[in-house]
Design a protein around this motif. Sequence first.
Motif, short mmCIF file in Angstrom:
data_model
loop_
_atom_site.label_atom_id
_atom_site.label_comp_id
_atom_site.label_asym_id
_atom_site.label_seq_id
_atom_site.Cartn_x
_atom_site.Cartn_y
_atom_site.Cartn_z
N LYS A 327 0.83 -1.22 0.00
CA LYS A 327 0.00 0.00 0.00
C LYS A 327 0.86 1.26 0.00
CE LYS A 327 -4.42 -1.60 1.76
NZ LYS A 327 -5.46 -1.49 2.82
N MET A 330 1.63 1.83 -3.51
CA MET A 330 0.44 2.30 -4.23
C MET A 330 0.21 3.80 -4.00
SD MET A 330 -2.27 -0.80 -3.56
CE MET A 330 -3.66 0.28 -3.82
N ASP A 331 0.55 4.28 -2.81
CA ASP A 331 0.31 5.68 -2.46
C ASP A 331 1.43 6.61 -2.90
OD1 ASP A 331 -2.06 4.91 -1.29
OD2 ASP A 331 -1.22 4.70 0.72
N ASN A 357 -8.57 0.12 -6.63
CA ASN A 357 -8.47 0.95 -5.43
C ASN A 357 -7.94 2.35 -5.75
OD1 ASN A 357 -9.10 -0.60 -2.78
ND2 ASN A 357 -7.96 -2.07 -3.98
N LEU A 358 -7.15 2.47 -6.83
CA LEU A 358 -6.58 3.77 -7.20
C LEU A 358 -7.46 4.53 -8.18
CD1 LEU A 358 -2.89 2.56 -7.73
CD2 LEU A 358 -3.68 4.05 -5.88
N ASN A 359 -8.50 3.87 -8.69
CA ASN A 359 -9.34 4.44 -9.75
C ASN A 359 -10.31 5.48 -9.18
OD1 ASN A 359 -10.64 4.90 -12.15
ND2 ASN A 359 -11.75 2.96 -12.17
N THR A 360 -9.94 6.74 -9.29
CA THR A 360 -10.80 7.84 -8.82
C THR A 360 -10.98 8.84 -9.97
OG1 THR A 360 -8.84 9.02 -7.99
CG2 THR A 360 -10.02 7.62 -6.43
N CYS A 363 -7.96 10.87 -11.40
CA CYS A 363 -6.75 10.12 -11.75
C CYS A 363 -6.90 9.50 -13.15
CB CYS A 363 -6.51 9.02 -10.72
SG CYS A 363 -4.94 8.18 -10.90
N ILE A 365 -5.72 6.75 -15.47
CA ILE A 365 -5.03 5.45 -15.45
C ILE A 365 -5.06 4.85 -16.86
CG2 ILE A 365 -4.95 3.14 -14.45
CD1 ILE A 365 -6.39 4.21 -12.00
N ILE A 406 -1.18 7.24 -13.71
CA ILE A 406 -0.75 5.88 -13.39
C ILE A 406 -0.73 5.05 -14.68
CG2 ILE A 406 -1.31 3.77 -12.09
CD1 ILE A 406 -2.71 5.56 -10.04
#
Length: 593
Positions: A327, A330-331, A357-360, A363, A365, A406
């Motif tokens: 994690k 990831m951050d 989890n990173l898909n906002t 962001c 990707i 990302i």
Amino acid sequence: MANAQHAASLGLSRRLADLLVEESLISADQLKQALEAQKAGGEKLGSWLIDKEFITEEKLLQFLAEKTGITYVSLADFGEISEDAVAAVPEVVARKKMLMPFNKTKTRLMIAVADPLDVMVADDLRVATGCEIVRCLASESDIVAAHDKYYKQASSQEVLDDILKQSEINAEAAEGVEHVEEKSPDQDSGSEKEADEAPVIKMVNLIMAGAIKSHASDIHIEVYQKELRIRYRIDGVLHEQPAPPKKFHGAICARIKIMSNLNIAEKRVPQDGRTKLKVEGKDIDMRVSVLPCAPGEKIVMRILDSSGLKVDMMKLGFEPEALKIFKKAMDAPYGVSLVTGPTGSGKSTTLYSALSNLNTPDCNIMTAEDPVEYQLHGINQVQVHNQVGLTFAAALRSFLRQDPDIIMVGEIRDQETATIAINAALTGHLVFSTLHTNDTSQTITRLGMMGVEPFLVSAAMLMIEAQRLLRGICPKCKEPYEVEKDLLLKHGIPPELLQNAEKGKITLHKGKGCENCANTGFRGRQGLYEVMDVSDAIRQLILDRASAKQIKDMSIKQGMLTLRMCAVRKLLAGLTTLEEMNRVTASDVDVEG
């Protein structure tokens, strides 16, 4: 000698063949001739020796029975075989494996086999019947005569009905499989007509529905000179299933090609496609690969279940210490994180879960994949196509002009892709990718072998994770048993983890075998994760071109849990077995010492 129509198909290991000479059952010259015939034509040694009348079938069978430790029987001596015994093994399996069931109780099934060296048949029948299997040796002519006496000759439709009855899934489930129709312009009307016949559609639906019900990840359809074989990969292990006669192979292949929008007339080159099914209202995607082989085309279908992607990463099987490092990577705002492991070790699930989890909304990707297994909303996924020049490296170059935050590269296969990925990380992007290596420390060595400079790896690398999938014990038939502490020490388990042993014994668990796990004792899989935090000390070792062992030792010193350590934790927690731990992971020699 055996009837010429049903000559024995007996294989012999070289050691058993030598023993025939030592015991004067055949001469050294006869063995030499048999070996030369085997080399020239691929014949089985035992069959050739009988055919040339160098030894009688009865003598050879008695010899094999003595040396392999199983009883030689004559089926005629047992009188009438009960219907229960005959019904325990489908005709298609009995004829294919050259065996005959002849005695059955509630918990035990006795079978006569023609080849005592085929030990896998007992395991397959134990799983299929739930009975203890006792093998006896009989002549092939005896077994064929029993087949003809007790199994009726069935029509094509009756064969299909028999397969349906013997399958764990019933006919209604096969009928419940609905293909989401998408016609291809490449289909040829003659083959399409054959593939659209009702029995063939029913067979293909049965094969697919059975795999989905069994929670299989892959379906293998293979054709050989005299038979068709169907296998499901369940929890990482292939299990053979009842199969229709070989004559259905062409129609089955054509049906699957039609479903996958492939060219049914093309049988010379590999083809890849996808198909979508609706089973009990749930959409199931399948990735289809067709490969031309010598006897005919082999088809492998990968069942894609997207329900396991957006999961809490703790549920994947991460140990708390390893998940903390993962994690942290990831951050991070930029850098490279690598996920490594062999094919089928769950790398895609781990990466997709991380990306989910990173898909906002804030962001961007982007991924380059070969193939795109799952389509994720909100993520820009590119299918690599080497034939037209869209390689991983070409996609990466384009990504850098698409303002990404990302980037995920399906696999680093060469120096060019590795260098572009590292340069992307050094210019402010967070990069995830995969690599095929055995563990975390060997990843550094692999990148060096590709020609990537150590200073680039040292500057960009954040984290390296290696993983495997370990079968879990079936919860419905799980039972405890005790083993000696010394046995676990011999398997490389650190003494400090065994301090609570009472009277020198440790309690472990295993699955007894039940309907829930198809009598295997295992149900489901969980991940083992070795996560290396690329600290300043590790970066210095990379710059110094240190060996993989030195890097691994430093990582363990800093608290990294190896794959073996994670497996040991799951063993002692009662989640898996000692045999499964040894199958999946190698012992940490340094931990043992």
